[in-house]
Design an enzyme around this catalytic site. Structure first.
Site, PDB file in Angstrom:
ATOM      1  CG  LEU A   1      27.160 -29.427  -3.321  1.00  0.00           C
ATOM      2  CD1 LEU A   1      26.012 -30.168  -2.653  1.00  0.00           C
ATOM      3  CD2 LEU A   1      26.774 -27.967  -3.562  1.00  0.00           C
ATOM      4  CG  ASP A   2      32.480 -25.168  -0.832  1.00  0.00           C
ATOM      5  OD1 ASP A   2      33.102 -25.540  -1.836  1.00  0.00           O
ATOM      6  OD2 ASP A   2      32.122 -23.993  -0.640  1.00  0.00           O
ATOM      7  CE1 TYR A   3      34.710 -32.813   5.489  1.00  0.00           C
ATOM      8  CE2 TYR A   3      34.250 -31.017   7.025  1.00  0.00           C
ATOM      9  CZ  TYR A   3      34.547 -32.347   6.786  1.00  0.00           C
ATOM     10  OH  TYR A   3      34.676 -33.219   7.841  1.00  0.00           O
TER      11      TYR A   3
END
Length: 286
Positions: free
Chosen positions: A151-153
């Site tokens: 999952l992206d930042y």
């Protein structure tokens, strides 16, 4: 009058036989050999014989196959004190294998955890820039766990964690067909008809994205919530697809991965998936 094809065991008509004294054409012999080879499971993929080191170590929770192959290239894996070089040998067990000088523990039974990842942390073991990672948030005492996908930042929501590198790989492969569902809050204008075009897939800047089931949930002014379900999970796929339609994503939440959901899991909380649920899921997956 049409003549029925004779049974396979019946000799071919003389007109179709190869000339006397000659074997079957080389192309046909090659095809037969290839078909026979396909029926034989490769030695390195057998569960009861020698296997690739990357597969053995992935199963033991050291990392994914790709991670292990990278470790071999870096000279971090040894067998009986000798650093392993490519091509790595096939092994029947973990005996004598070390990673960074530490003996590899025998694999334990597969575990799967649900983690509610908050925004503002990386799905990584460490960050050169010193940013917070998911491992800074996970409670102490858990076994060595690997994230299933990323999952992206700034993306929050359900992140599955497992101690089994082979299981991780299976869950991530698009060929496995495991669905991921996201809810995105976005600013801009879009119609349900536009979203339904994604059911045929879409190409953006030379990257082809597969089928996406997208639905407009609700709209408040020019802000709307969009739910999207996909199976590929390419890097930043949801954000790039919505930005392609001129939308600005202000919040992105993954709510489901396969049959596992975010329901009942507080932000930052982690919970083991019961053994019976995991067993049933793995049976359906295979």
């Amino acid at each position: 009058m049409t003549t029925r094809r004779p049974p396979r065991s019946t000799s071919r008509p003389a007109a179709n036989r190869p000339p006397a004294g000659r074997d079957a054409p080389k192309g046909r012999r090659d095809a037969r050999g290839a078909a026979s080879a396909l029926k034989t499971k490769p030695t390195e993929e057998r569960e009861d014989g020698p296997q690739r080191i990357a597969k053995l170590l992935a199963r033991a929770g050291v990392g994914s196959r790709r991670d292990v192959e990278r470790m071999i290239e870096e000279g971090r894996i040894a067998l009986n004190g000798e650093v392993i070089a490519q091509p790595a040998p096939l092994l029947a067990s973990l005996d004598g294998l070390t990673v960074d000088g530490n003996p590899v523990a025998k694999p334990v039974s597969t575990r799967l955890y649900r983690f509610h990842k908050p925004a503002g942390c990386l799905t990584a073991a460490r960050d050169p820039k010193g940013r917070k990672t998911i491992y800074d948030l996970l409670p102490k005492g858990l076994p060595r766990l690997m994230p299933v996908g990323r999952l992206d930042y700034n993306t929050e929501g359900l992140l599955l964690l497992t101690n089994d590198g082979e299981f991780k790989r299976q869950l991530e492969l698009p060929a496995s067909g495991v669905e991921r569902t996201y809810r995105a809050r976005a600013f801009g204008d879009i119609s349900q008809a536009q979203l339904e075009e994604l059911a045929m897939g879409i190409e953006i800047d030379g990257v082809r994205y597969g089928k996406i089931d997208a639905n407009l949930e609700r709209r408040t002014g020019r802000n709307q919530w969009v739910e999207l379900t996909l199976t590929e999970g390419k890097n930043r796929e949801v954000r790039r697809v919505l930005e392609h339609f001129g939308l600005q994503v202000s919040r992105l939440i993954r709510t489901r991965y396969g049959e596992f959901t975010l329901a009942g899991l507080d932000m930052g909380a982690v919970e083991v998936v019961p053994r019976d649920e995991l067993f049933k899921f793995r049976r359906r997956l295979s």
